[in-house]
Motif scaffolding. Sequence first.
Motif, PDB file in Angstrom:
ATOM      1  N   VAL A  23      -5.457 -19.563 -39.634  1.00 51.70           N
ATOM      2  CA  VAL A  23      -6.098 -20.827 -39.298  1.00 51.70           C
ATOM      3  C   VAL A  23      -5.047 -21.884 -38.982  1.00 51.70           C
ATOM      4  O   VAL A  23      -3.966 -21.918 -39.584  1.00 51.70           O
ATOM      5  CB  VAL A  23      -7.027 -21.317 -40.434  1.00 51.70           C
ATOM      6  CG1 VAL A  23      -8.224 -20.400 -40.578  1.00 51.70           C
ATOM      7  CG2 VAL A  23      -6.282 -21.438 -41.750  1.00 51.70           C
ATOM      8  N   LEU A  24      -5.391 -22.729 -38.024  1.00 52.88           N
ATOM      9  CA  LEU A  24      -4.552 -23.859 -37.623  1.00 52.88           C
ATOM     10  C   LEU A  24      -5.335 -25.143 -37.841  1.00 52.88           C
ATOM     11  O   LEU A  24      -6.473 -25.264 -37.384  1.00 52.88           O
ATOM     12  CB  LEU A  24      -4.185 -23.734 -36.133  1.00 52.88           C
ATOM     13  CG  LEU A  24      -3.665 -25.006 -35.449  1.00 52.88           C
ATOM     14  CD1 LEU A  24      -2.262 -25.356 -35.946  1.00 52.88           C
ATOM     15  CD2 LEU A  24      -3.662 -24.833 -33.931  1.00 52.88           C
ATOM     16  N   VAL A  25      -4.725 -26.101 -38.525  1.00 46.44           N
ATOM     17  CA  VAL A  25      -5.286 -27.444 -38.655  1.00 46.44           C
ATOM     18  C   VAL A  25      -4.147 -28.417 -38.382  1.00 46.44           C
ATOM     19  O   VAL A  25      -3.268 -28.603 -39.224  1.00 46.44           O
ATOM     20  CB  VAL A  25      -5.898 -27.710 -40.041  1.00 46.44           C
ATOM     21  CG1 VAL A  25      -6.402 -29.143 -40.138  1.00 46.44           C
ATOM     22  CG2 VAL A  25      -7.026 -26.726 -40.333  1.00 46.44           C
ATOM     23  N   THR A  47      -2.369 -38.485 -29.859  1.00 40.06           N
ATOM     24  CA  THR A  47      -2.325 -37.088 -29.425  1.00 40.06           C
ATOM     25  C   THR A  47      -3.540 -36.351 -29.976  1.00 40.06           C
ATOM     26  O   THR A  47      -3.932 -36.568 -31.128  1.00 40.06           O
ATOM     27  CB  THR A  47      -1.037 -36.420 -29.944  1.00 40.06           C
ATOM     28  OG1 THR A  47       0.090 -37.120 -29.431  1.00 40.06           O
ATOM     29  CG2 THR A  47      -0.967 -34.963 -29.509  1.00 40.06           C
ATOM     30  N   PRO A  48      -4.159 -35.485 -29.181  1.00 43.99           N
ATOM     31  CA  PRO A  48      -5.340 -34.747 -29.677  1.00 43.99           C
ATOM     32  C   PRO A  48      -5.064 -34.002 -30.978  1.00 43.99           C
ATOM     33  O   PRO A  48      -3.965 -33.479 -31.200  1.00 43.99           O
ATOM     34  CB  PRO A  48      -5.639 -33.789 -28.521  1.00 43.99           C
ATOM     35  CG  PRO A  48      -5.137 -34.496 -27.309  1.00 43.99           C
ATOM     36  CD  PRO A  48      -3.891 -35.211 -27.760  1.00 43.99           C
ATOM     37  N   TYR A  49      -6.064 -33.968 -31.821  1.00 49.74           N
ATOM     38  CA  TYR A  49      -6.019 -33.243 -33.096  1.00 49.74           C
ATOM     39  C   TYR A  49      -6.627 -31.876 -32.850  1.00 49.74           C
ATOM     40  O   TYR A  49      -7.767 -31.766 -32.383  1.00 49.74           O
ATOM     41  CB  TYR A  49      -6.833 -34.020 -34.133  1.00 49.74           C
ATOM     42  CG  TYR A  49      -6.629 -33.593 -35.562  1.00 49.74           C
ATOM     43  CD1 TYR A  49      -5.677 -34.214 -36.352  1.00 49.74           C
ATOM     44  CD2 TYR A  49      -7.404 -32.589 -36.128  1.00 49.74           C
ATOM     45  CE1 TYR A  49      -5.498 -33.862 -37.681  1.00 49.74           C
ATOM     46  CE2 TYR A  49      -7.229 -32.227 -37.458  1.00 49.74           C
ATOM     47  CZ  TYR A  49      -6.271 -32.860 -38.232  1.00 49.74           C
ATOM     48  OH  TYR A  49      -6.098 -32.493 -39.547  1.00 49.74           O
ATOM     49  N   VAL A  50      -5.871 -30.814 -33.131  1.00 50.42           N
ATOM     50  CA  VAL A  50      -6.282 -29.461 -32.741  1.00 50.42           C
ATOM     51  C   VAL A  50      -6.447 -28.572 -33.967  1.00 50.42           C
ATOM     52  O   VAL A  50      -5.575 -28.527 -34.841  1.00 50.42           O
ATOM     53  CB  VAL A  50      -5.245 -28.827 -31.783  1.00 50.42           C
ATOM     54  CG1 VAL A  50      -5.691 -27.436 -31.353  1.00 50.42           C
ATOM     55  CG2 VAL A  50      -5.039 -29.723 -30.561  1.00 50.42           C
ATOM     56  N   THR A  73       1.559 -21.313 -31.637  1.00 50.63           N
ATOM     57  CA  THR A  73       1.745 -21.789 -30.265  1.00 50.63           C
ATOM     58  C   THR A  73       0.778 -22.929 -29.953  1.00 50.63           C
ATOM     59  O   THR A  73       1.165 -23.953 -29.378  1.00 50.63           O
ATOM     60  CB  THR A  73       1.539 -20.643 -29.264  1.00 50.63           C
ATOM     61  OG1 THR A  73       2.449 -19.577 -29.571  1.00 50.63           O
ATOM     62  CG2 THR A  73       1.788 -21.115 -27.835  1.00 50.63           C
ATOM     63  N   LEU A  74      -0.479 -22.792 -30.331  1.00 44.93           N
ATOM     64  CA  LEU A  74      -1.449 -23.857 -30.082  1.00 44.93           C
ATOM     65  C   LEU A  74      -1.092 -25.129 -30.851  1.00 44.93           C
ATOM     66  O   LEU A  74      -1.337 -26.242 -30.382  1.00 44.93           O
ATOM     67  CB  LEU A  74      -2.847 -23.391 -30.486  1.00 44.93           C
ATOM     68  CG  LEU A  74      -3.482 -22.314 -29.601  1.00 44.93           C
ATOM     69  CD1 LEU A  74      -4.736 -21.759 -30.263  1.00 44.93           C
ATOM     70  CD2 LEU A  74      -3.817 -22.868 -28.221  1.00 44.93           C
ATOM     71  N   THR A  88      -7.283 -24.956 -21.035  1.00 41.91           N
ATOM     72  CA  THR A  88      -7.047 -23.612 -20.493  1.00 41.91           C
ATOM     73  C   THR A  88      -5.559 -23.291 -20.467  1.00 41.91           C
ATOM     74  O   THR A  88      -5.145 -22.178 -20.846  1.00 41.91           O
ATOM     75  CB  THR A  88      -7.633 -23.508 -19.076  1.00 41.91           C
ATOM     76  OG1 THR A  88      -9.049 -23.723 -19.137  1.00 41.91           O
ATOM     77  CG2 THR A  88      -7.361 -22.133 -18.467  1.00 41.91           C
ATOM     78  N   GLU A  89      -4.733 -24.243 -20.052  1.00 42.89           N
ATOM     79  CA  GLU A  89      -3.284 -24.015 -20.012  1.00 42.89           C
ATOM     80  C   GLU A  89      -2.730 -23.697 -21.397  1.00 42.89           C
ATOM     81  O   GLU A  89      -1.895 -22.796 -21.547  1.00 42.89           O
ATOM     82  CB  GLU A  89      -2.575 -25.241 -19.442  1.00 42.89           C
ATOM     83  CG  GLU A  89      -2.762 -25.432 -17.940  1.00 42.89           C
ATOM     84  CD  GLU A  89      -2.157 -26.740 -17.452  1.00 42.89           C
ATOM     85  OE1 GLU A  89      -1.789 -27.590 -18.317  1.00 42.89           O
ATOM     86  OE2 GLU A  89      -2.061 -26.924 -16.227  1.00 42.89           O
ATOM     87  N   ARG A  90      -3.197 -24.400 -22.407  1.00 42.84           N
ATOM     88  CA  ARG A  90      -2.673 -24.169 -23.753  1.00 42.84           C
ATOM     89  C   ARG A  90      -3.100 -22.802 -24.285  1.00 42.84           C
ATOM     90  O   ARG A  90      -2.330 -22.117 -24.959  1.00 42.84           O
ATOM     91  CB  ARG A  90      -3.149 -25.286 -24.702  1.00 42.84           C
ATOM     92  CG  ARG A  90      -2.643 -26.676 -24.322  1.00 42.84           C
ATOM     93  CD  ARG A  90      -1.107 -26.713 -24.251  1.00 42.84           C
ATOM     94  NE  ARG A  90      -0.616 -27.956 -23.676  1.00 42.84           N
ATOM     95  CZ  ARG A  90      -0.367 -28.147 -22.392  1.00 42.84           C
ATOM     96  NH1 ARG A  90      -0.587 -27.161 -21.522  1.00 42.84           N
ATOM     97  NH2 ARG A  90       0.120 -29.281 -21.948  1.00 42.84           N
ATOM     98  N   VAL A  91      -4.326 -22.395 -24.006  1.00 44.54           N
ATOM     99  CA  VAL A  91      -4.778 -21.074 -24.447  1.00 44.54           C
ATOM    100  C   VAL A  91      -3.996 -19.977 -23.717  1.00 44.54           C
ATOM    101  O   VAL A  91      -3.607 -18.971 -24.330  1.00 44.54           O
ATOM    102  CB  VAL A  91      -6.295 -20.928 -24.225  1.00 44.54           C
ATOM    103  CG1 VAL A  91      -6.751 -19.508 -24.541  1.00 44.54           C
ATOM    104  CG2 VAL A  91      -7.066 -21.925 -25.083  1.00 44.54           C
ATOM    105  N   VAL A  92      -3.755 -20.161 -22.434  1.00 46.80           N
ATOM    106  CA  VAL A  92      -2.973 -19.182 -21.672  1.00 46.80           C
ATOM    107  C   VAL A  92      -1.543 -19.111 -22.208  1.00 46.80           C
ATOM    108  O   VAL A  92      -0.949 -18.024 -22.290  1.00 46.80           O
ATOM    109  CB  VAL A  92      -2.991 -19.521 -20.172  1.00 46.80           C
ATOM    110  CG1 VAL A  92      -1.987 -18.661 -19.405  1.00 46.80           C
ATOM    111  CG2 VAL A  92      -4.394 -19.321 -19.598  1.00 46.80           C
ATOM    112  N   GLU A  93      -0.973 -20.254 -22.617  1.00 44.86           N
ATOM    113  CA  GLU A  93       0.359 -20.239 -23.225  1.00 44.86           C
ATOM    114  C   GLU A  93       0.380 -19.359 -24.471  1.00 44.86           C
ATOM    115  O   GLU A  93       1.343 -18.610 -24.709  1.00 44.86           O
ATOM    116  CB  GLU A  93       0.783 -21.663 -23.591  1.00 44.86           C
ATOM    117  CG  GLU A  93       1.234 -22.506 -22.428  1.00 44.86           C
ATOM    118  CD  GLU A  93       1.651 -23.899 -22.885  1.00 44.86           C
ATOM    119  OE1 GLU A  93       2.129 -24.028 -24.030  1.00 44.86           O
ATOM    120  OE2 GLU A  93       1.492 -24.848 -22.112  1.00 44.86           O
ATOM    121  N   ALA A  94      -0.651 -19.472 -25.295  1.00 50.51           N
ATOM    122  CA  ALA A  94      -0.719 -18.651 -26.503  1.00 50.51           C
ATOM    123  C   ALA A  94      -0.787 -17.174 -26.152  1.00 50.51           C
ATOM    124  O   ALA A  94      -0.128 -16.334 -26.784  1.00 50.51           O
ATOM    125  CB  ALA A  94      -1.929 -19.061 -27.342  1.00 50.51           C
TER     126      ALA A  94
END
Length: 255
Positions: A23-25, A47-50, A73-74, A88-94
Amino acid sequence: MTRLYVAARTHTGRVREENQDCVLVDAWVSARDAMLARSVELRPGQTPYVVAVCDGLGGHAGGAVASRLAAATLGATDWPGIDEKVVTERVVEAARAIQQVSDDVHGLRGLGSTVAGIALTATQLSVFNVGDSSVFRVMDGSLGELTRPDRRPDPHRAGATVLTQSLSVFTAVPDPSVATLAIARPMRLVACSDGLTDVVGTDDLRSLLAGEVGAPDGAREAVQRLIERALRQGAPDNVSVIVIDLVPDEARVPE
């Protein structure tokens, strides 16, 4: 401004010997059975909170490595916004980070992970997924799934399904499902691995997630209820849950 209350926990379950979920918070990444609970103020311009749940694919070499790499990575990459292109770019980076390790390390060929997450600003949120991890929303007593599971019927097993895409495995470049919504009213969001949804049905989810959005310890208690119900149902897979309560400034009662 929007007040965010978030809680997260991942559990190995009753059957598996290894937890391949992660999990990522925000900057917190965990694959251990530890509870996180915090509150945050989302202000314009920040900055967005992910947050995200990543589920390493069982049976594939290094599933635990893949989920942790996806989450890290995310959490580490820059998010200049939460529109469909950026998400989409961030998911593709992962996915590319996982693929790079799979290509470079012989013993880790075939790495893969699913992902379901939420990127938030003070006024909007974007939900995203690849695979069969999910994001749900509870608002005004109703429960709805905001993500689209990447599954199809298994032609070789009656009643079974198979994944159609994930991060790295099955597809060279994933095509994530992304939806952007306004934060105009209080709502509760849930990101979870299929270790929860495979054993806890929709009616039970709705009941377990009931309660005042933004109540003290509400998100933490909801996470506990969901994990405990999955464990009582036998939890044959790893189980990961993130619960977020969102309360926009206009909806808060002055003190």
